[in-house]
Structures are given as C-alpha cells and as structure tokens.
Design an enzyme around this catalytic site. Structure first.
Site: not given
Length: 175
Positions: A34, A121
């Site tokens: 990201d 994550y």
C-alpha cells in the site's frame, strides 16, 4: 491456464492495465504494498482516495494509476488474520473476486495482484495462496474478459507458495 502467471517482483513496476493494492480500509496509504503504491503513484492518488470514503474488507474500489506504469489501481482491504474463525477466508476470496469484477467492468485486460493480507495482516501464506489461486482461476475459466492475470510475489517464499497452490489446483481440476 495460459492467462495466469506467478512471478517474483515489485508490483509498482508492473506494466499492466491495472495493479491491485492490498490496501487498508481508509485507502489513504500505509505500509508494505500500500505504501509503495502510494509513494510511486504520487499525491494525486491520495487525493482521489480521499474522495472514496474508504472501503470495507473484501470489497474493492478503483482509481487512476497516476505516476505508476498501470492505468488503474484497484484497492482492496484484505482481512486481518485472527485464527481463521472470523470469516477471513471468505473475505480474502472476496478481495480477489471483487477486484476481478471491477477490472472487467472497467475494460482492464491485464492485471497484477500482490499476495493480499500475508504481510502485516499475518494471513498464512500457504492458505492465502490456495484461496487466491482458486478465485483467480475460477474467474478465468468462466470469463474471457481478462487476457492476463499476474501474481507478483515480493519474495521467493511467497512465490513458492503460489506456485505450489497453482500446481495443486491444476491437479484437482484435471480429475
């Protein structure tokens, strides 16, 4: 499956119509893939993302690619791994399905994916690879809109997990 390939590389360098961003729900940049996409795309990407109002896990939104080689960025927030009992598999599958659907709706012919949710994550990479490969290959078998889907893995270990998942998928599909 001539239209699906798995490589080791850097997704921000992909020369595809679209790249997929393993985004966070704010869509305002972060770490890993990201952050790298936002840094290369430039300030305009952040400004467009601000207008989108975020994105729920498993869903996807599209923006222009700005300074990237790709024309579009498809942003999809993946699930945070919490042991596998909170719908993480389904959310991850939806990331791929919704990204592919959005690509088709926007006339994308070539698209590159990162390994969604396997970084910060903490989604187990072998499990994530099986989910991703199944979602992508199932889409490609039923829809001819996309000419090429590339899984771009950041390191050799991740690439190996995806290659193994693809080989397993082909064996099951051949039965």
């Amino acid at each position: 499956m001539q239209r699906f390939s798995i490589i080791k590389g850097n997704i921000v360098k992909a020369k595809t119509d679209a790249i997929v961003n393993a985004a966070n729900t704010s869509l305002l940049g972060g770490g890993g893939v990201d952050g790298a996409i936002h840094r290369v795309a430039g300030e305009e990407l952040l400004e467009e993302c601000k207008s989108l109002g975020g994105c729920k896990r498993g869903e996807a939104k599209i923006t222009k690619g700005y300074n990237l080689k790709a024309n579009y960025v498809i942003h999809t927030p993946g699930p945070i791994w919490r042991g596998g009992k909170f719908g993480e598999d389904e959310l991850l599958e939806n990331c791929y399905k919704n990204s592919l659907r959005l690509a088709k709706e926007n006339g994308v012919k070539t698209i590159a994916f990162p390994s969604i949710s396997t970084g910060v994550y903490c989604f187990p990479v072998d499990r994530a690879a099986k989910i991703a490969v199944k979602a992508i290959c199932s889409f490609l078998q039923t829809d001819s809109a996309l000419e090429q889907v590339i899984m771009i893995c950041f390191d050799e270990e991740t690439k190996e997990a995806y290659v193994n998942a693809f080989e397993e998928y082909k064996r099951k599909d051949a039965m």
